[in-house]
Scaffold this active site. Structure first.
Site, PDB file in Angstrom:
ATOM      1  N   HIS A  67       0.822  -1.210   0.000  1.00 23.89           N
ATOM      2  CA  HIS A  67       0.000   0.000   0.000  1.00 23.89           C
ATOM      3  C   HIS A  67       0.856   1.260   0.000  1.00 23.89           C
ATOM      4  O   HIS A  67       1.996   1.250   0.448  1.00 23.89           O
ATOM      5  CB  HIS A  67      -0.949   0.021   1.202  1.00 23.89           C
ATOM      6  CG  HIS A  67      -0.263  -0.172   2.525  1.00 23.89           C
ATOM      7  ND1 HIS A  67       0.010  -1.422   3.031  1.00 23.89           N
ATOM      8  CD2 HIS A  67       0.202   0.710   3.435  1.00 23.89           C
ATOM      9  CE1 HIS A  67       0.609  -1.302   4.207  1.00 23.89           C
ATOM     10  NE2 HIS A  67       0.741  -0.014   4.469  1.00 23.89           N
ATOM     11  N   CYS A 179       1.628   2.163  11.830  1.00 20.98           N
ATOM     12  CA  CYS A 179       2.540   1.860  10.725  1.00 20.98           C
ATOM     13  C   CYS A 179       2.756   3.161   9.950  1.00 20.98           C
ATOM     14  O   CYS A 179       1.995   4.116  10.119  1.00 20.98           O
ATOM     15  CB  CYS A 179       2.012   0.751   9.829  1.00 20.98           C
ATOM     16  SG  CYS A 179       0.666   1.220   8.734  1.00 20.98           S
TER      17      CYS A 179
END
Length: 635
Positions: A67, A179
């Site tokens: 991603h 993250c």
């Protein structure tokens, strides 16, 4: 917005052809580009790869979630891909990956999009969903499976929220998940920890640090009541609040895959007690102990360099402009010693540039020290850098002074650790700066003597270089710029080049800085030239990227050549090194000087022999391109 709104039939690959990670990423990114969901394939792919370099998004159990939150994204999209053979995606469990969910989020993604993407991450924790997806044969079936899973998840969430909370005697732990992009792993770790805690009859509260900001923030009462703390994060989170608590500090992937282990460590109080390092936000964790000594030193050094460069670039270029003004307006032969400050305008520019440039060494040392010892090290490092400057120790002295300052503050932390807790505040604002500056200052007075001699010797050596010697050093520095294209070897050459600027600005610039920048411009320019000269050896995508590299090369962005080097390093890297080393040798041998540490063609007028400089860069670029063309096979 539902997850199914982001799943597009045109962005599904039901039979992924790739068998390795790199080609799988390229295949999926290409699909997004063809579907019009991203505008720039290269930019988005670079974002995906950058995320992979931090931690593999191959989560294990046959699933990967690459991603990127990226400027190239036109519409937020989730690409679904399935491999029947499995892909070696460097998954965390070392097993092949069969299902891929490539998340493309625009930089300005709103909360609706981010919530939908986070929702997708949570759904993937359902093993029944994964089993169904592995059996799916077309895109319509994939969307139907997700639609049903979303309804079941919403129903379960509604039932959970309807429960009336009651006081229990269950053990209580707290956690923080985060993250770098905050889209996928953050929320997967949150749900994985919650599910495992429920299974273990443990009460848990999880704070998420995602793209939506901080959610479910832990309160002072939560922290006080908790038996232990779990931090599953790949980026800095607020740590000072956990002072004195047993704290488990792991990557966010462990929060997804090793939930039971983390919860047991927190419950059993087997994790070390966290002690706040002194930073106001507590970003750095003193008990992590991660990384080798070499990697830690490199991290501290690069922290200083990255903060120093804006001062060097801004101040150095303005000082160089003062020399240009005087040269343009004319300076009498007998007044050449005042070049750069003879005319009023030049003098003013020199003063402005000098003010910024003068911070170069204190900033270098200050931020090396702050990387080691957090905020208390900053003032001590600044003092060390200033002492190195006034003591004649120069760049090398300031570099050494930064490390001395940082470790002096760490030493003070240890010896003052036994003081009453009520004095914690005064330690940071009084004891560390007072004793830190005093001790470091005394050490620097001693260190400055040999470092000044080394600095003067190095400067005299560089100033005395000419002909073959200068060409040899120029070749070495130019070649180093092409070896790893922005990596440690490249950075070492660049740091050396910038370190020579301070002593050479007054004499018209540094030949070594000129060799470094010229050598760094060659690889991307060589790519651009090779794609034109050897069209049958590059794909259409490579040729398009070649034009981009033309701009990057002239802008001194060596990293533009990385995608090509990564695709075939055994042919690309030697080709780059040959041309860069040749250019560095020509620049050094000709005595070309540069007064700016960056800028490429945009600072060409700050070179003493601009046309010759450009000619040498082009010679090296053509040599690299020809070598590359001869080595590379036809596509």
């Amino acid at each position: 917005m539902k997850v199914t709104d982001l799943l597009v039939a045109d962005c599904m690959i039901m039979d992924l052809k790739a068998t390795d990670k790199k080609s799988a990423i390229k295949e999926m990114v290409s699909k997004l580009h063809k579907a019009g969901r991203i505008s720039d394939q290269e930019v988005f792919e670079a974002g995906i790869i950058k995320r992979e370099e931090q931690t593999s998004t191959g989560l294990g159990d046959g699933i990967a979630m690459p991603h990127s939150k990226n400027s190239a994204v036109v519409k937020p999209t989730v690409l679904f891909a399935k491999s029947s053979r499995g892909v070696d995606y460097e998954a965390l469990d070392g097993q092949p990956t069969f299902l891929f969910f490539m998340i493309a989020a625009p930089e300005g993604a709103n909360d609706t999009h981010l919530q939908a993407l986070a929702g997708l991450s949570r759904l993937l924790l359902n093993p029944e969903l994964i089993t169904s997806l592995k059996k799916a044969i077309n895109s319509e079936e994939v969307i139907s499976i997700f639609d049903m899973a979303q309804k079941e998840y919403d129903k379960a969430q509604a039932a959970e929220e309807a429960e009336i909370p009651t006081e229990t005697d269950r053990p209580f732990v707290i956690a923080v998940t985060a993250c770098p992009t905050g889209i996928a792993h953050t929320y997967m770790a949150e749900d994985a920890l919650k599910n495992k805690a429920k299974e273990m009859n443990v009460e848990i509260k999880v704070e998420t640090n995602g793209s939506e900001g901080v959610k479910h923030r832990l309160t002072t009462e939560d922290i006080k009541r908790a038996t232990g703390v779990i931090v599953a994060a790949d980026k800095n989170v607020e740590m000072a609040r956990f002072e004195g608590k047993h704290l488990v500090n792991r990557p966010v992937s462990d929060g997804i895959k090793k939930t039971e282990e983390l919860i047991n460590l927190a419950l059993g109080q087997e994790a070390p007690i966290y002690h706040h390092s002194g930073n106001a936000q507590g970003e750095e964790q003193t008990n992590s102990g991660s990384g080798s000594v070499g990697s830690q030193i490199y991290k501290h050094l690069m922290n200083g360099i990255s903060h120093m460069l804006p001062f060097v670039i801004g101040g150095g270029i303005i000082i160089a402009l003062s020399f240009m003004v005087d040269q343009f307006m004319g300076v009498p032969q007998e007044e050449l010693s005042k070049l750069g400050s003879y005319h009023e305008l030049a003098a003013q520019l020199n003063t402005i540039g000098g003010a910024a440039f003068g911070f170069m060494l204190p900033v270098l040392a200050g931020f090396i020290a702050s990387s080691i010892a957090d905020r208390p090290g900053l003032v001590v490092g600044f003092a060390a850098g200033a002492l190195a400057n006034t003591g004649g120790a120069g760049f090398l002295g300031a570099l050494l002074g930064g490390f001395i300052a940082g470790y002096v503050v760490e030493f003070l932390r240890k010896i003052l650790k036994g003081l009453p807790k009520s004095l914690d505040g005064i330690k940071t604002i009084l004891f560390y700066p007072l004793f830190g500056v005093l001790i470091t200052g005394v050490i620097m007075l001693v260190v400055n003597v040999p470092m000044a001699a080394i600095n003067n010797g190095l400067n005299n050596f560089l100033n005395g270089l000419s002909g073959g010697n200068a060409a040899l050093l120029g070749a070495l520095l130019g070649g180093m710029m092409a070896i790893d294209l922005g990596g440690p070897v490249n950075k070492a050459a660049y740091v050396f080049g910038t370190g020579t600027l301070a002593a050479t600005v007054a004499t018209g610039g540094s030949p070594m800085m000129a060799a470094v920048m010229a050598g760094g411009m060659v690889p991307p320019l060589a790519i651009a030239i090779a794609t034109i000269l050897f069209k049958d050896k590059f794909t259409k995508k490579d040729k398009d990227a070649g034009l981009t590299n033309l701009v990057m090369g002239f802008s001194f962005i060596t990293e533009g050549a990385i995608p090509f080097a990564a695709s075939d390093p055994l042919k690309m890297i030697p080709s780059f090194v040959v041309g860069s080393a040749l250019t560095g040798a020509l620049v050094g041998g000709a005595g070309i000087k540069l007064m700016a540490p960056h800028g490429g063609i945009f600072v060409i007028m700050l070179v003493n022999k601009p046309l010759l400089y450009l000619a040498f860069i082009l010679i090296g670029s053509f040599v690299s391109a020809i070598v590359l063309g001869l080595l590379k096979k036809k596509v």
